[in-house]
Scaffold this active site. Structure first.
Site, mmCIF file in Angstrom:
data_model
loop_
_atom_site.group_PDB
_atom_site.id
_atom_site.type_symbol
_atom_site.label_atom_id
_atom_site.label_comp_id
_atom_site.label_asym_id
_atom_site.label_seq_id
_atom_site.Cartn_x
_atom_site.Cartn_y
_atom_site.Cartn_z
ATOM 1 C CG HIS A 98 -0.114 0.203 2.526
ATOM 2 N ND1 HIS A 98 0.648 -0.813 3.081
ATOM 3 C CD2 HIS A 98 0.044 1.277 3.356
ATOM 4 C CE1 HIS A 98 1.239 -0.369 4.177
ATOM 5 N NE2 HIS A 98 0.896 0.897 4.365
ATOM 6 N NE ARG A 134 9.238 -4.787 11.805
ATOM 7 C CZ ARG A 134 8.509 -3.782 11.319
ATOM 8 N NH1 ARG A 134 7.189 -3.873 11.293
ATOM 9 N NH2 ARG A 134 9.085 -2.688 10.854
ATOM 10 C CG HIS A 175 5.139 1.246 2.717
ATOM 11 N ND1 HIS A 175 4.576 2.318 2.046
ATOM 12 C CD2 HIS A 175 4.603 1.271 3.967
ATOM 13 C CE1 HIS A 175 3.744 2.965 2.842
ATOM 14 N NE2 HIS A 175 3.733 2.343 4.011
ATOM 15 C CG ASP A 196 1.618 5.247 4.752
ATOM 16 O OD1 ASP A 196 1.059 4.138 4.696
ATOM 17 O OD2 ASP A 196 2.652 5.462 5.408
#
Length: 341
Positions: free
Chosen positions: A217, A283, A273, A219
């Protein structure tokens, strides 16, 4: 022939992998006044926006003690029992709080999130659907003050970075400030990418497979200021390959969003990204999304001799439609390509 899916592209190796996301020294605590230093930073950020849409910043002036506190509160929140977290769940009507079923490109991500909205007065909350109260966990009394402080630090850093981006576009440094006047719609997100599926306690019929931490996607807003831990997993798409964004202790990862792409009239592109799914180690990451005020109209500002590539975008409507794509039953995820002339 089926449409190309960027998630099928290979990960960069060898020489391509060594050509990493730029790292930019911001020159220390925010009061840089030297003209040559200001020009250097703006030039390096402009090159990074043009070539990558991504960069990392160091020497940014945020204290290591503050960052350690934010990491501690983030890990502590996600370690709470599932029923406690789900009691703080956000909805389509109330945008802030916990969620473990977010969609990207209509596919569930393997992650948990907690979204924190701005502090606003009652009048603004009534006019702006992205206002309202953030639900805070009573079990973590240090959570709210740590994350509120981080929200303000990221907002300040974002404005500094946006002014450098404006200079890089040969615009006055404060040219983009007006789009954020009257209360910007920025928000802070805590991400947790566990090895175990967040929905593992539900029947298999109630959970589709989640094969990535976050699917590809761009942002939607102006820019994103991200803290990532040392595990790794963030990747940016460039020249047909996925490039790992290597963790750099104490750095912020910055990427430009769709609105900078529109303001720059495609001189700068908001990069695709994604985050790979965790298989061995949990994570955490903490992005701050710097977004215009709700009623801002965003349109191209440079290179207009060749024509504006986009019609004006009402930011609030665009943000609402993009947010609808997070929910399976709410609507289509809008893209800036829908506004291309």
């Amino acid at each position: 022939m089926p449409a190309f899916n960027p998630d099928d592209a290979p990960v960069a190796e060898g020489a391509a992998a060594s050509d990493g996301v730029p790292v930019i020294d911001l020159g220390g605590v925010a009061g840089v006044t030297d003209r040559a230093e200001i020009a250097r930073v703006a030039g390096e950020i402009g090159e990074a926006c043009r070539d990558w849409g991504f960069f990392q910043v160091v020497n940014h002036g945020v204290s290591p003690a503050h960052l350690a506190r934010v990491w501690d509160e983030t890990a502590g929140f996600f370690a709470l029992p599932r029923p406690v977290k789900r009691a703080l769940e956000r909805t389509h009507e109330s945008p802030w709080g916990y969620f473990d079923r977010e969609l990207t490109k209509n596919i569930r991500d393997k992650k948990e999130i907690f979204d924190i909205g701005p502090e606003v007065d009652a009048a603004q909350a009534a006019a702006d659907p992205f206002s309202g109260a953030t639900p805070w966990p009573a079990e973590r009394p240090g959570f709210e003050p740590a994350l509120r402080a981080h929200f303000e630090i990221c907002a300040d850093l974002s404005q500094r970075l946006l002014r450098a981006i404006s200079r890089g576009l040969d615009l006055p440094a404060d040219r983009l400030d007006r789009y954020f006047a009257g209360g910007h719609t920025s928000f802070l997100r805590l991400n947790y990418y566990p090895v175990e599926d967040p929905l593992s306690d539900l029947p298999e019929s109630a959970r589709d497979g989640a094969d990535l931490g976050v699917h590809h996607h761009s942002d939607s807003g102006a820019l994103t200021v991200l803290m990532q831990d040392q595990v790794g997993g963030l990747q940016v798409f460039k020249d047909g390959l996925w490039h790992n964004v290597a963790p750099l202790k104490g750095a912020f990862v910055i990427n430009i969003g769709d609105m900078v792409q529109v303001w720059s009239n495609d001189r700068y592109r908001a990069a695709l990204h994604r985050v790979v799914a965790m298989e061995r180690t949990d994570r955490y990451s903490i992005p701050f999304f710097f977004n215009p005020s709700y009623d801002s109209a965003v349109d191209p500002l440079v290179d207009l001799a060749e024509g504006a590539h986009y019609s004006a975008i009402h930011w609030g409507e665009f943000r609402r439609k993009r947010a609808d794509g997070d929910f399976a039953d709410a609507g289509k995820e809008v893209q800036i390509a829908d506004y291309r002339r």
